[in-house]
Scaffold this active site. Structure first.
Site, PDB file in Angstrom:
ATOM      1  N   PHE A 237       0.862  -1.181   0.000  1.00 41.77           N
ATOM      2  CA  PHE A 237       0.000   0.000   0.000  1.00 41.77           C
ATOM      3  C   PHE A 237       0.898   1.230   0.000  1.00 41.77           C
ATOM      4  CE2 PHE A 237      -2.617  -3.288   1.700  1.00 41.77           C
ATOM      5  CZ  PHE A 237      -3.952  -2.904   1.676  1.00 41.77           C
ATOM      6  N   GLU A 238       0.614   2.186  -0.871  1.00 44.12           N
ATOM      7  CA  GLU A 238       1.359   3.447  -0.898  1.00 44.12           C
ATOM      8  C   GLU A 238       0.378   4.610  -0.750  1.00 44.12           C
ATOM      9  OE1 GLU A 238       4.562   4.091  -1.032  1.00 44.12           O
ATOM     10  OE2 GLU A 238       5.492   2.190  -1.600  1.00 44.12           O
ATOM     11  N   SER A 239       0.524   5.371   0.329  1.00 49.29           N
ATOM     12  CA  SER A 239      -0.317   6.537   0.576  1.00 49.29           C
ATOM     13  C   SER A 239       0.309   7.748  -0.108  1.00 49.29           C
ATOM     14  CB  SER A 239      -0.419   6.809   2.084  1.00 49.29           C
ATOM     15  OG  SER A 239      -0.751   5.641   2.786  1.00 49.29           O
TER      16      SER A 239
END
Length: 366
Positions: A237-239
């Protein structure tokens, strides 16, 4: 029943600077409901804690702030824990079907110093094979003891990323990490892709066009690739950036929505309903953004070439326990095809006056 995010958002922790001291009161408050334990300590002796939730057979391991300055997902997992306490049919179903183990801050020294690396200057996401650092050893031990069926590797990405060739910022990006140099699709990597397809479908309802696919170059020293090599479906996951949201309070909400969707399809055993091939329809991340793009800077400073532009990036700097965004001139020249989260055109008198009233920008361009 529609989920009211504001009711479950954990209000005690916000902004970009998140440390053990910030989350400990929350963790202490939920210890009466969930199993909280110290899994080990960091280089500088700070506790690395985990929270275990639920009693189901499907086991999900997630860890955040492997890079100390990537805190958005830490906030999102706190929101997730609040949701799981909400005593709704949705939360009760997850708790009956799943056991979720969360390491909210894997790199507490990096979190305190607001650095990517740990106190020894090591990027923990390049230490998966040798495990030279205590934090890497802790994560591997947690993995071996818990024996997860799924892994969520939770990170932040810089504001430079856009989606494909569009002007949409990559607010959230995903990756099903490769498990070999050929980036072939094993059964477990395929499952990772299907879960990402489900999360993308969910997020398109809220941030259409703002979901990207992270580069899948293989690196066995990365934790996600390593766990994928062990045949455990693993998701990165990359915010990223949401317009105007440098504190990433909007982004944390979309990460929460994505995590909840992933957990629910795992819990309900409906992963098979999502087409693996749709993973490749998610556009690649690209690096076409500046925080500030100034067009026709020669109007402001005649020394610059005609029709040149300036790209400015913010440097996140820890000052008195808060993050300041300091400007850095990244590039000047022909920046055709690039975008700015804030764009000025010096040919526009209003833009020119606004720039002249910002000494930091004027000084950068002198």
């Amino acid at each position: 029943m529609q989920l009211n995010y504001d009711e479950i958002k954990e209000g005690s922790v916000k902004g970009r600077y998140v440390t053990n001291n910030d989350i400990d009161p929350f963790i202490n408050s939920i210890s009466k409901y969930y199993k909280v334990q110290i899994e080990g300590t960091s280089v500088e002796g700070r506790a690395i804690k985990s929270i275990t939730i639920g009693e189901g057979e499907l086991k999900i391991l997630m860890w955040s702030q492997m890079h100390g300055n990537e805190s958005t997902t830490t906030k999102a997992v706190m929101d997730l824990m609040n949701f799981l306490q909400s005593n709704t049919n949705r939360s009760k179903s997850i708790l009956n079907n799943c056991t979720i183990k969360i390491v909210p801050i894997l790199n507490p020294d990096g979190a305190k110093a607001y650095t990517r690396v740990n106190a020894n200057g090591v990027d923990l996401n390049r230490d998966a094979q040798e495990r030279t650092q205590p934090e890497s050893i802790v994560l591997k031990k947690v993995y071996e003891d818990f024996k997860p069926d799924y892994c969520f590797n939770l990170h932040d990405q810089r504001t430079i990323f856009n989606v494909g060739n569009t002007s949409k910022p990559a607010t959230v990006s995903f990756l099903a990490p490769a498990h070999d140099p050929e980036r072939s699709i094993s059964k477990t990597r395929g499952i990772s892709m299907q879960i990402i397809v489900a999360m993308n479908e969910e997020l398109q309802k809220f941030i259409p066009g703002q979901v990207g696919r992270y580069d899948d170059g293989f690196n066995s020293n990365c934790v996600g690739d390593t766990f994928q090599m062990l045949n455990i479906p693993t998701i990165l996951f990359e915010s990223g950036h949401f317009p105007g949201d440098y504190d990433r309070e909007s982004t944390r909400k979309y990460i929460f929505f994505a995590m909840l969707k992933a957990i629910e399809i795992i819990s309900n055993k409906t992963i098979h309903q999502y087409k693996l091939d749709s993973y490749f329809d998610i556009p690649d991340n690209n690096k076409l953004y500046y925080d500030i793009l100034i067009q026709n800077v020669q109007i402001l400073n005649a020394e610059h070439k005609s029709e040149s532009s300036a790209g400015i990036l913010f440097v996140e700097t820890l000052v008195d326990n808060r993050i300041e965004f300091k400007m850095k001139l990244e590039e000047i020249g022909d920046l055709d095809g690039k975008f700015g989260h804030k764009t000025y055109n010096c040919l526009d008198p209003n833009d020119l006056n606004e720039i002249k009233n910002q000494p930091d920008i004027v000084n950068l361009l002198d």
